[in-house]
Structures are given as C-alpha cells and as structure tokens.
Design an enzyme around this catalytic site. Structure first.
Site, PDB file in Angstrom:
ATOM      1  N   SER A 121       0.915  -1.191   0.092  1.00 52.79           N
ATOM      2  CA  SER A 121       0.101   0.060  -0.097  1.00 52.79           C
ATOM      3  C   SER A 121       0.927   1.407   0.148  1.00 52.79           C
ATOM      4  CB  SER A 121      -0.933  -0.186   1.263  1.00 52.79           C
ATOM      5  OG  SER A 121      -0.216  -0.089   2.485  1.00 52.79           O
ATOM      6  N   HIS A 143      -2.878  -3.393  -5.661  1.00 54.16           N
ATOM      7  CA  HIS A 143      -3.302  -3.034  -4.547  1.00 54.16           C
ATOM      8  C   HIS A 143      -4.756  -3.141  -3.955  1.00 54.16           C
ATOM      9  CE1 HIS A 143      -3.739   0.074  -0.953  1.00 54.16           C
ATOM     10  NE2 HIS A 143      -3.522  -1.246  -0.404  1.00 54.16           N
ATOM     11  N   GLU A 155      -6.134  -0.906  -7.000  1.00 54.62           N
ATOM     12  CA  GLU A 155      -5.136   0.064  -7.699  1.00 54.62           C
ATOM     13  C   GLU A 155      -4.227  -0.793  -8.441  1.00 54.62           C
ATOM     14  OE1 GLU A 155      -4.748   3.969  -4.906  1.00 54.62           O
ATOM     15  OE2 GLU A 155      -3.686   2.347  -4.153  1.00 54.62           O
ATOM     16  N   ASN A 193      -4.124   5.685  -0.482  1.00 49.75           N
ATOM     17  CA  ASN A 193      -3.339   5.844   0.817  1.00 49.75           C
ATOM     18  C   ASN A 193      -2.880   7.078   1.224  1.00 49.75           C
ATOM     19  OD1 ASN A 193      -3.358   3.727   2.979  1.00 49.75           O
ATOM     20  ND2 ASN A 193      -3.056   2.189   1.304  1.00 49.75           N
TER      21      ASN A 193
END
Length: 286
Positions: A121, A143, A155, A193
């Site tokens: 992440s 991700h 992602e 994130n």
C-alpha cells in the site's frame, strides 16, 4: 507473457492474503495460499470458510459454488509449490526488506512469464523490481483494499519496468475477480492511501489534543461525513501496526513532510500490542 491465467498464488495468509485468496477461488481460479507460519494457514482456512458460509446464508452463492471454491484452495508452506502459477500476489507485511527477499525467491521459482504482483500500500513497485533479475517487466502493483473480499477497488501500479501488456493483463484479471481497477503511477502511497493519511492523521491529532473522544469522532465522520466507518474503527480493522507502518513509509518517502508525520498515539499502541481487532483491543475492545 502468457495470456491465460488459471492459477493464482497468494503470499501471506493474513487478513489481506486470506481476502484475496477467497475472492480468487470464488471466481474459479486454482488458488495457492502460502505462509511460513502453519498456524496462520489454519486460521486463514477457517476465516475463508466462515466467509463462504456467510455468502451461502445470504444467498449470494449456493452450496455447490461454496464446495467448488473451497476445493480450489491449497494451503502451502513451501513456496516452490506455486511455481506453476500464472499470477503470484505478494501480500506479506509492510516491510520492504522482507518483500525483496520474497521477490528474490519468486525470481528463482516462478515461470519467467508469470506476473509478480505486490499488494503493497506504500512501497515503490520499481524498488521491489530490483530483486527480480528475470523479466522485471512482469512486476506490477495490485493493491486490494481491506476487506479484500468486499471492497471493489484495486489500484494497478505501473512501475518503471512494468510492460503495457502486463498492465492490460492485470486490469483484465482484476475485472474477472469482480473488482474495479484504477491505474496509478508508482508514487508514494499511490492514490487512496496518500489521501487517507489526512483522514487518519487529523483524527489522531484531535484525539491527542483531548478535544473529542474516539467514539464521537467516528460518529461525526459517519453521520455528517457519510463515511461507512470512522477513522478509528477503520484503523482497528486494518491493524494499528499496519496503519502505523504505512504512515511511516509515506512520511519517509515524502522526505519527512510534516503533514504525513506519524502520531505517537499509534506508536505507543503498537509497542503495547494494542493492534485492533486482531489482538482484541485497539481504539475499541473486541
């Protein structure tokens, strides 16, 4: 690169690995779940089984689908058993040195055309590629979000070496898993994130200033902000240690920009073993 992928390997039998493996088997892929910790494999098996039971109870899958999915799962403690997988997703703890060791092993045991994906992440996909000497272009970021068996977004991170063909394959398989792919550049924390650091960071600052308590902050974010979970509920679910580790790596990656600075509340909780749901106590008790 091979066009058709029939088997998926998942490295790490923790929360994220279990969730990814659950989805993979449910969508027809022969799925290998690897962990050096046999207890973690046993726990993952039980968690995935309970998840399938819930889907049956909610009439989202039938008993036949459940049995087929469970039969597609193989829990292994020898990484060489996933040598034939067309896609291997690394979901180990957020420690870049450990991840590089794993990629070094995958470089040796995997087929040269197998896609090697990381569920990191925060770490650079390009940096992880440095541990792969055979076909660096097959290393990519995929991700998933926690809980991986429910959250739709994935992602897709293109590293400096990642080929366009591998990106297309990753997008295709993400869709086959019932997820929504979003392609990102290989920048610190990618998209979600990076944005989320403020969500957690400001909540921790407010708590640290003794302005409001955990329950009130979570309630306001849900009732007025429209979030499904408050920041403290979410940190407990993800794991305080995981969240703290990601924040530290983002802070370092952005050359210690103060807006990403980790909070000492999390540091003390990690040191005390208060890691959230998985330890029975975090910001809340379970």
């Amino acid at each position: 690169m091979a066009k058709d992928i029939y088997s998926i390997g998942v490295i790490g039998a923790g929360t994220m690995g279990s969730g990814i493996a659950s989805v993979s088997a449910l969508h027809g892929y022969k799925t290998y779940v690897y962990d050096v910790n046999r207890h973690a494999l046993t726990k993952a098996h039980a968690i995935i089984a309970r998840g399938y039971d819930t889907l049956v109870e909610k009439n989202k899958i039938d008993v036949k689908e459940r049995k087929r999915s469970e039969a597609s799962l193989y829990y292994i403690s020898d990484i060489e058993e996933m040598a034939g997988c067309g896609l291997i997703i690394e979901a180990a703890v957020e420690n870049i040195d450990l991840k590089k060791i794993i990629y070094g092993q995958l470089n040796e045991i995997s087929h040269k055309d197998a896609i090697l994906a990381t569920n990191t992440s925060s770490f650079s996909v390009t940096a992880l590629s440095s541990a792969v000497s055979r076909n660096k272009e097959r290393v990519i970021g995929m991700h998933f979000f926690n809980p991986a068996n429910k959250m739709k977004l994935v992602e897709i991170i293109k590293g400096e070496y990642t080929s366009d063909e591998v990106v297309k394959q990753a997008i295709d398989i993400t869709k086959k898993l019932g997820k929504v792919p979003v392609v990102c550049k290989d920048t610190p924390a990618f998209i979600v994130n990076r944005v989320a650091r403020s969500f957690y960071g400001e909540a921790l600052k407010i708590l640290g200033e003794n302005n409001m308590d955990v329950k009130d902050i979570d309630a306001i974010m849900k009732e007025e902000g429209g979030f499904a979970m408050g920041p403290f509920e979410l940190m407990d679910m993800i794991g305080i240690d995981v969240n703290y580790s990601v924040t530290k790596s983002v802070f370092e990656a952005f050359y210690y920009d103060p807006k990403y600075k980790p909070h000492n509340i999390q540091q003390k909780m990690v040191e005390a073993g208060m890691l959230g749901k998985k330890s029975g106590r975090g910001f809340y008790q379970y």
